[in-house]
Write a protein that holds these residues in place. Structure first.
Motif, PDB file in Angstrom:
ATOM      1  N   VAL A   1       0.726  -1.147  -0.118  1.00  0.00           N
ATOM      2  CA  VAL A   1      -0.052   0.077   0.011  1.00  0.00           C
ATOM      3  C   VAL A   1       0.822   1.305   0.017  1.00  0.00           C
ATOM      4  O   VAL A   1       1.751   1.599   0.799  1.00  0.00           O
ATOM      5  N   MET A   2       0.666   1.885  -0.979  1.00  0.00           N
ATOM      6  CA  MET A   2       1.608   3.237  -0.944  1.00  0.00           C
ATOM      7  C   MET A   2       1.124   4.380  -2.037  1.00  0.00           C
ATOM      8  O   MET A   2      -0.088   3.861  -2.824  1.00  0.00           O
ATOM      9  N   PRO A   3       1.493   5.636  -2.029  1.00  0.00           N
ATOM     10  CA  PRO A   3       0.813   6.498  -2.730  1.00  0.00           C
ATOM     11  C   PRO A   3       1.055   6.675  -4.074  1.00  0.00           C
ATOM     12  O   PRO A   3       0.480   6.683  -5.006  1.00  0.00           O
ATOM     13  N   ARG A   4       2.224   6.002  -4.440  1.00  0.00           N
ATOM     14  CA  ARG A   4       2.804   5.829  -5.930  1.00  0.00           C
ATOM     15  C   ARG A   4       3.689   4.582  -5.904  1.00  0.00           C
ATOM     16  O   ARG A   4       4.583   4.531  -4.954  1.00  0.00           O
ATOM     17  N   PRO A   5       3.601   3.804  -6.906  1.00  0.00           N
ATOM     18  CA  PRO A   5       4.432   2.837  -7.151  1.00  0.00           C
ATOM     19  C   PRO A   5       5.949   3.167  -7.602  1.00  0.00           C
ATOM     20  O   PRO A   5       6.226   4.132  -8.159  1.00  0.00           O
ATOM     21  N   PRO A   6       6.980   2.197  -7.165  1.00  0.00           N
ATOM     22  CA  PRO A   6       8.116   2.480  -7.680  1.00  0.00           C
ATOM     23  C   PRO A   6       8.293   2.871  -9.089  1.00  0.00           C
ATOM     24  O   PRO A   6       7.614   2.259  -9.806  1.00  0.00           O
ATOM     25  N   SER A   7       9.185   3.605  -9.496  1.00  0.00           N
ATOM     26  CA  SER A   7       9.203   3.982 -10.949  1.00  0.00           C
ATOM     27  C   SER A   7       9.736   2.447 -11.745  1.00  0.00           C
ATOM     28  O   SER A   7       9.255   2.602 -13.188  1.00  0.00           O
ATOM     29  N   ASP A   8      10.135   1.420 -11.295  1.00  0.00           N
ATOM     30  CA  ASP A   8      10.434   0.344 -12.045  1.00  0.00           C
ATOM     31  C   ASP A   8       9.408  -0.743 -12.217  1.00  0.00           C
ATOM     32  O   ASP A   8       9.330  -1.756 -12.665  1.00  0.00           O
ATOM     33  N   TRP A  10       4.971  -1.427 -12.984  1.00  0.00           N
ATOM     34  CA  TRP A  10       3.953  -1.075 -13.408  1.00  0.00           C
ATOM     35  C   TRP A  10       2.628  -1.486 -12.825  1.00  0.00           C
ATOM     36  O   TRP A  10       2.795  -2.780 -12.116  1.00  0.00           O
ATOM     37  N   GLY A  11       1.612  -1.110 -12.782  1.00  0.00           N
ATOM     38  CA  GLY A  11       0.456  -1.585 -11.977  1.00  0.00           C
ATOM     39  C   GLY A  11      -0.804  -0.778 -12.338  1.00  0.00           C
ATOM     40  O   GLY A  11      -0.983  -0.102 -13.070  1.00  0.00           O
ATOM     41  N   ARG A  12      -1.897  -1.566 -11.480  1.00  0.00           N
ATOM     42  CA  ARG A  12      -3.144  -0.817 -11.652  1.00  0.00           C
ATOM     43  C   ARG A  12      -3.435  -0.409 -10.011  1.00  0.00           C
ATOM     44  O   ARG A  12      -3.360  -1.268  -9.272  1.00  0.00           O
ATOM     45  N   ARG A  13      -3.939   0.909  -9.930  1.00  0.00           N
ATOM     46  CA  ARG A  13      -4.534   1.329  -8.889  1.00  0.00           C
ATOM     47  C   ARG A  13      -6.062   0.863  -8.504  1.00  0.00           C
ATOM     48  O   ARG A  13      -6.832   0.718  -9.437  1.00  0.00           O
ATOM     49  N   LEU A  14      -6.208   0.236  -7.413  1.00  0.00           N
ATOM     50  CA  LEU A  14      -7.477  -0.403  -7.079  1.00  0.00           C
ATOM     51  C   LEU A  14      -8.422   0.541  -6.557  1.00  0.00           C
ATOM     52  O   LEU A  14      -9.408   0.739  -7.085  1.00  0.00           O
ATOM     53  N   PHE A  15      -8.350   0.907  -5.480  1.00  0.00           N
ATOM     54  CA  PHE A  15      -9.129   1.799  -4.634  1.00  0.00           C
ATOM     55  C   PHE A  15      -8.247   2.455  -3.289  1.00  0.00           C
ATOM     56  O   PHE A  15      -7.173   1.856  -3.110  1.00  0.00           O
ATOM     57  N   ARG A  16      -9.019   3.361  -2.821  1.00  0.00           N
ATOM     58  CA  ARG A  16      -8.449   3.939  -1.493  1.00  0.00           C
ATOM     59  C   ARG A  16      -8.992   3.082  -0.284  1.00  0.00           C
ATOM     60  O   ARG A  16     -10.128   2.900  -0.166  1.00  0.00           O
ATOM     61  N   ILE A  17      -7.920   2.811   0.542  1.00  0.00           N
ATOM     62  CA  ILE A  17      -8.326   2.122   1.923  1.00  0.00           C
ATOM     63  C   ILE A  17      -8.554   3.233   2.867  1.00  0.00           C
ATOM     64  O   ILE A  17      -7.788   4.010   3.213  1.00  0.00           O
ATOM     65  N   ALA A 108      -4.606   0.878  -2.821  1.00  0.00           N
ATOM     66  CA  ALA A 108      -4.122  -0.346  -2.790  1.00  0.00           C
ATOM     67  C   ALA A 108      -3.861  -0.399  -4.416  1.00  0.00           C
ATOM     68  O   ALA A 108      -4.667  -0.009  -5.131  1.00  0.00           O
ATOM     69  N   TRP A 109      -2.760  -1.051  -4.688  1.00  0.00           N
ATOM     70  CA  TRP A 109      -2.271  -1.399  -5.920  1.00  0.00           C
ATOM     71  C   TRP A 109      -2.030  -2.627  -6.150  1.00  0.00           C
ATOM     72  O   TRP A 109      -1.678  -3.744  -5.350  1.00  0.00           O
ATOM     73  N   VAL A 110      -2.325  -3.215  -7.594  1.00  0.00           N
ATOM     74  CA  VAL A 110      -1.674  -4.509  -7.694  1.00  0.00           C
ATOM     75  C   VAL A 110      -0.439  -4.138  -8.922  1.00  0.00           C
ATOM     76  O   VAL A 110      -0.506  -3.275  -9.842  1.00  0.00           O
ATOM     77  N   VAL A 122       1.686 -13.313 -16.372  1.00  0.00           N
ATOM     78  CA  VAL A 122       1.651 -12.200 -15.478  1.00  0.00           C
ATOM     79  C   VAL A 122       0.509 -11.297 -15.858  1.00  0.00           C
ATOM     80  O   VAL A 122      -0.208 -10.745 -14.870  1.00  0.00           O
ATOM     81  N   ALA A 123       0.380 -10.896 -17.310  1.00  0.00           N
ATOM     82  CA  ALA A 123      -0.793 -10.325 -17.332  1.00  0.00           C
ATOM     83  C   ALA A 123      -2.068 -10.717 -17.127  1.00  0.00           C
ATOM     84  O   ALA A 123      -3.061 -10.078 -16.695  1.00  0.00           O
ATOM     85  N   ALA A 124      -2.373 -12.043 -17.348  1.00  0.00           N
ATOM     86  CA  ALA A 124      -3.357 -13.059 -16.823  1.00  0.00           C
ATOM     87  C   ALA A 124      -3.650 -12.887 -15.451  1.00  0.00           C
ATOM     88  O   ALA A 124      -4.666 -12.532 -14.958  1.00  0.00           O
ATOM     89  N   LEU A 125      -2.516 -12.828 -14.690  1.00  0.00           N
ATOM     90  CA  LEU A 125      -2.762 -12.786 -13.165  1.00  0.00           C
ATOM     91  C   LEU A 125      -3.341 -11.498 -12.842  1.00  0.00           C
ATOM     92  O   LEU A 125      -4.081 -11.190 -11.872  1.00  0.00           O
ATOM     93  N   VAL A 126      -2.532 -10.391 -13.427  1.00  0.00           N
ATOM     94  CA  VAL A 126      -2.853  -9.048 -12.973  1.00  0.00           C
ATOM     95  C   VAL A 126      -4.473  -8.821 -13.221  1.00  0.00           C
ATOM     96  O   VAL A 126      -5.340  -8.286 -12.379  1.00  0.00           O
ATOM     97  N   THR A 127      -4.918  -9.127 -14.459  1.00  0.00           N
ATOM     98  CA  THR A 127      -6.292  -9.065 -14.889  1.00  0.00           C
ATOM     99  C   THR A 127      -7.346  -9.882 -13.899  1.00  0.00           C
ATOM    100  O   THR A 127      -8.078  -9.242 -13.414  1.00  0.00           O
ATOM    101  N   VAL A 128      -6.740 -11.040 -13.337  1.00  0.00           N
ATOM    102  CA  VAL A 128      -7.682 -11.740 -12.284  1.00  0.00           C
ATOM    103  C   VAL A 128      -7.568 -11.018 -11.127  1.00  0.00           C
ATOM    104  O   VAL A 128      -8.657 -10.849 -10.528  1.00  0.00           O
ATOM    105  N   LEU A 129      -6.615 -10.598 -10.550  1.00  0.00           N
ATOM    106  CA  LEU A 129      -6.593  -9.903  -9.232  1.00  0.00           C
ATOM    107  C   LEU A 129      -7.001  -8.742  -9.273  1.00  0.00           C
ATOM    108  O   LEU A 129      -7.797  -8.268  -8.313  1.00  0.00           O
TER     109      LEU A 129
END
Length: 137
Positions: A1-8, A10-17, A108-110, A122-129
């Motif tokens: 759980v972080m305000p911004r992901p590290p620069s290296d 990639w991900g999807r922002r899910l929601f605010r906790i 919250a991010w994936v 990895v792309a499939a797992l990210v989609t499901v998560l």
């Protein structure tokens, strides 16, 4: 759980906790309420600092967030919990009147490493998560 992901990454922002103070009906009726708080190695976190400033009478301090949920559910006291987690337990009631909890909100991010993002598995797992975890927010 972080305000911004590290620069290296990639991900999807899910929601605010968002957070709230929760307890069982009997724990909330106690005056002053007893608290179950973060202790030990995690007492320095934003949540632990908020508890240090607001929890007047501590009954239990633990470094385990799972233990906090279990203890609050068992009636050992009230506790600061993420709202999505508290919503899983219908016996918990939110105790209002503790000031703004907005500074504790997190995103919250994936995430995955940038180099793995286009790997099919990895792309499939990210989609499901993302599909399943988005329901929690």
């Amino acid at each position: 759980v972080m305000p911004r992901p590290p620069s290296d990454c990639w991900g999807r922002r899910l929601f605010r906790i968002r957070y709230g103070v929760f307890g069982t009906e009997s724990a909330i009726r106690r005056q002053p309420p007893r608290w179950v708080v973060l202790g030990g190695a995690v007492a320095h976190t934003p949540e632990g600092q908020w508890e240090a400033a607001h929890a007047s009478e501590v009954s239990v301090a633990t470094a385990s967030r799972n233990a906090i949920v279990a203890l609050v559910r068992a009636g050992a006291g009230v506790g600061l919990l993420p709202r999505p987690r508290a919503a899983l337990h219908p016996e918990l009631v939110e105790l209002r009147g503790h000031g703004s909890l907005e500074p504790l909100e997190r995103v919250a991010w994936v995430l995955t490493h940038e180099s793995a993002r286009k790997t099919p598995r990895v792309a499939a797992l990210v989609t499901v998560l993302v599909a399943h975890l988005s329901r929690l927010g």
